[in-house]
Design a protein around this motif. Structure first.
Motif, PDB file in Angstrom:
ATOM      1  N   TRP A  11       0.816  -1.198   0.000  1.00  0.00           N
ATOM      2  CA  TRP A  11       0.000   0.000   0.000  1.00  0.00           C
ATOM      3  C   TRP A  11       0.860   1.263   0.000  1.00  0.00           C
ATOM      4  O   TRP A  11       0.471   2.292  -0.570  1.00  0.00           O
ATOM      5  CB  TRP A  11      -0.951   0.008   1.198  1.00  0.00           C
TER       6      TRP A  11
ATOM      7  N   ASP B 280      -0.385   2.174  -4.026  1.00  0.00           N
ATOM      8  CA  ASP B 280      -1.727   2.517  -3.550  1.00  0.00           C
ATOM      9  C   ASP B 280      -2.772   2.511  -4.666  1.00  0.00           C
ATOM     10  O   ASP B 280      -3.800   1.837  -4.570  1.00  0.00           O
ATOM     11  CB  ASP B 280      -1.678   3.891  -2.870  1.00  0.00           C
TER      12      ASP B 280
ATOM     13  N   GLN C 119      -5.923  -0.148  -5.303  1.00  0.00           N
ATOM     14  CA  GLN C 119      -7.317   0.313  -5.285  1.00  0.00           C
ATOM     15  C   GLN C 119      -8.030  -0.055  -6.587  1.00  0.00           C
ATOM     16  O   GLN C 119      -9.145  -0.585  -6.586  1.00  0.00           O
ATOM     17  CB  GLN C 119      -7.378   1.829  -5.093  1.00  0.00           C
TER      18      GLN C 119
ATOM     19  N   ARG D 106      -9.207   1.119   0.232  1.00  0.00           N
ATOM     20  CA  ARG D 106      -8.031   0.956   1.081  1.00  0.00           C
ATOM     21  C   ARG D 106      -8.407   0.140   2.315  1.00  0.00           C
ATOM     22  O   ARG D 106      -9.589   0.014   2.656  1.00  0.00           O
ATOM     23  CB  ARG D 106      -7.496   2.323   1.517  1.00  0.00           C
TER      24      ARG D 106
ATOM     25  N   GLN E 272      -7.252   2.674   7.438  1.00  0.00           N
ATOM     26  CA  GLN E 272      -6.848   3.947   6.836  1.00  0.00           C
ATOM     27  C   GLN E 272      -7.983   4.968   6.789  1.00  0.00           C
ATOM     28  O   GLN E 272      -7.760   6.130   6.439  1.00  0.00           O
ATOM     29  CB  GLN E 272      -6.300   3.717   5.427  1.00  0.00           C
TER      30      GLN E 272
END
Length: 609
Positions: A413, A417, A421, A507, A511
């Motif tokens: 991540w 990222d 996603q 995510r 988060q």
């Protein structure tokens, strides 16, 4: 002068080159008008062919066929006068015209002078404006018919004409006539936009009737004619500054007739004024519902499939579909609904019929929450929609492990990222498409206009679909509309949706991802969008307009983010599924706002900010 005459306008739900539907609607409207004793009937612009034929207008055969259909309509006009719109080709030039037919004869043909060429309109691509003051002769079926900037005398009235845009521009054709007219007929194809009907009623119709000291009769198209534009079916009649006729807007019928008896000698009339929708949120429900209904039936689909996340966007679409079913059932009845859809339905309640027309699925990952699952499930059940739910983690894991094996490292991540996603959003598309194919239904893409501005959508993920019904409205409006739909339209299942904070849920849960943290407050995004796109302002100009409302340094950051993301994501907007036009602007490059895919990205302007 005849003392009293019955005047009527009819809105028609037409489809490009659907001759059976179009001519059938025209004939039925004429027949109904004759039964009501109507003397003069006005039908909408280009109603024979449909307004949205686009480059078909450039063909030789389309105007020729339209003329053949006009001759087919003429025998139905015995005992009545009718305005019928069609394209006419003269010496390789196309003209947008309306034929005035009375008692089985074409008396004259008016040709449009002002062509719409802004926003969603591109008329000069297909038509030539007729020169002001010019009248020529055209041979039709062995007869010489005057065509051009004409008036006609009928029932002791002098009748003038405008076609839609003629009335919206300065130096109007009616102003250039040598003699006064008693009646102006305006056949139109004026697209729906929030609040537009009020301006049309007050300025185009009432003020015109006062300015020209006449009766002004306006007739618009109805429904989702060709895919993107919606027509509200306005029929408006005013007499010397006073509204005397207005029909229901945005109804689920093939045509609607509005009749008013007018005493021209004594300047009085028997009023026939129906209620109308004045609030944006109410207009949205009716316009979007009708657009979805027409899109479904005209594409010969058996309903809708929707990936229902429990969030605002997909919940809006589900609610609009349920509202469309409810409204169509109220207005047409089950038999009428089946007739338009082309297939039989079980049951006769909105919920039972919705279960057959709307299939939803909650596609969970390990990052999905129980709150969104419950939101989706409760909403689907309250609407009557068919509801499925399944996990997609296995597919996501397969894609992830495959690419990790290929590149020789693990995805994290911290480093990957966006990739992590997007693969979740994209993994939902193939299986929901399978469901749409299995049921021969339209797959709904769920992106809104705010996401389109900044590319906050996964291409081939939440943008995947046959139609993108809310891509023409901003997220700030959607959040307001959902509360309205719960409290005013009675969709109680939205209470779970309205309690959630908008989030993509892509995510890990720890988060605490939210849309506005990723972007900016939706209200701010909406204001920047309107200044930048609708008003065409530079970054510095946008800042000057908004600087008194927000902290200047924070505002500059939001403006920079907007412009950078806007220019970077034009390629996404080029690939969006067709969307409906609701507002006074949209960001669809095929209908309102064209922007280069490659550009300098406002680099110098943003540095100056």
């Amino acid at each position: 002068m005849s003392q009293k005459l019955k005047l009527a306008g009819a809105c028609l739900n037409q489809t490009p080159i659907d001759w059976g539907n179009n001519i059938g609607n025209i004939k039925r409207a004429i027949d109904d008008a004759k039964k009501e004793g109507v003397d003069i009937l006005c039908l909408p612009e280009l109603c024979i062919t449909g307004y949205g034929c686009e480059d078909l207008f450039l063909s030789q055969w389309l105007p020729q066929t339209a003329m053949q259909k006009l001759l087919e309509i003429i025998p139905h006009t015995n005992g009545i006068a009718v305005c019928v719109g069609l394209p006419i080709r003269i010496e390789e030039k196309n003209y947008n015209t309306t034929a005035f037919i009375a008692d089985g004869e074409i008396k004259t043909i008016y040709a449009k002078q002002k062509l719409a060429n802004d926003g969603v309109h591109y008329e000069p691509r297909w038509f030539t404006p007729w020169p002001s003051g010019v009248i020529e002769s055209l041979e039709i079926d062995g007869e010489q018919i005057p065509i051009g900037h004409v008036t006609v005398t009928h029932k002791d009235l002098t009748i003038g004409f405008e076609i839609c845009e003629d009335a919206w521009q300065p130096d109007r054709p009616i102003e250039q006539l040598d003699s006064k007219v008693d009646l102006v007929l305006n056949p139109s194809a004026s697209h729906f936009a929030f609040g537009k009907s009020i301006f049309r009623e007050n300025v185009i119709v009432k003020e015109s009737s006062k300015k020209f000291d006449c009766v002004y009769l306006y007739a618009n198209l109805l429904g989702n004619e060709a895919g993107r534009m919606i027509y509200d079916g306005d029929v408006l009649i005013a007499q010397k500054g006073k509204l005397i006729g207005r029909n229901h807007r945005l109804w689920y019928h093939d045509y609607r007739l509005l009749t008013v008896e007018v005493d021209f000698e004594n300047n009085t009339a028997t009023e026939n004024i129906k209620p109308h929708y004045s609030d944006r949120k109410e207009e949205f429900a009716h316009a979007a519902g009708l657009a979805l209904f027409d899109y479904c039936r005209k594409s010969r689909s058996r309903g809708f499939v929707l990936s229902l996340s429990g969030g605002a966007d997909s919940s809006t679409i589900a609610t609009l579909i349920a509202f469309a079913v409810r409204t169509a059932l109220e207005q047409r009845g089950k038999a009428g609904l089946e007739d338009k859809l082309g297939f039989k339905l079980k049951g006769d309640t909105p919920e039972v019929i919705t279960s057959q027309l709307l299939t939803t699925a909650y596609q969970a990952t390990k990052n999905s929450s129980e709150a969104t699952f419950n939101s989706a499930k409760n909403l689907a059940e309250s609407l009557g929609a068919t509801f499925y739910n399944w996990q997609i983690d296995e597919g996501v894991d397969h894609y992830q492990s495959t690419i990790e094996s290929a590149i020789g490292r693990k995805l994290t991540w911290e480093q990957d990222d966006i990739t992590l996603q997007n693969i979740q959003a994209r993994s939902r598309a193939p299986i929901i498409w399978m469901l749409a194919n299995l049921e021969n239904k339209l797959l709904m893409a769920t992106s809104n206009r705010s996401e389109g501005d900044v590319g906050y959508a996964t291409m081939d993920g939440d943008t995947s679909g046959s139609i993108s019904p809310i891509a023409g409205v901003d997220k700030h409006f959607i959040l307001q509309w959902l509360k309205y739909a719960e409290s005013e339209l009675g969709f109680d299942g939205l209470k779970h949706v309205n309690a959630l904070t908008p989030t993509a849920e892509l995510r890990p849960e720890d988060q605490n991802q939210t849309d506005e943290e990723d972007l900016m407050p939706y209200e701010v995004l909406m204001k920047i969008e309107r200044e930048a796109i609708l008003n065409g302002n530079s970054p510095k100009q946008v800042f000057e307009v908004l600087k008194s409302e927000y902290d200047p340094d924070i505002l500059k950051g939001w403006i920079k983010k907007f412009y950078r993301l806007w220019t970077r994501n034009q390629w996404k907007r080029e690939r969006y599924a067709p969307s409906f036009h609701f507002d006074d602007f949209n960001i669809d490059p095929r209908s309102w706002y064209r922007f280069p895919i490659l550009s300098g990205g406002y680099r110098e302007e943003l540095e100056g900010l």
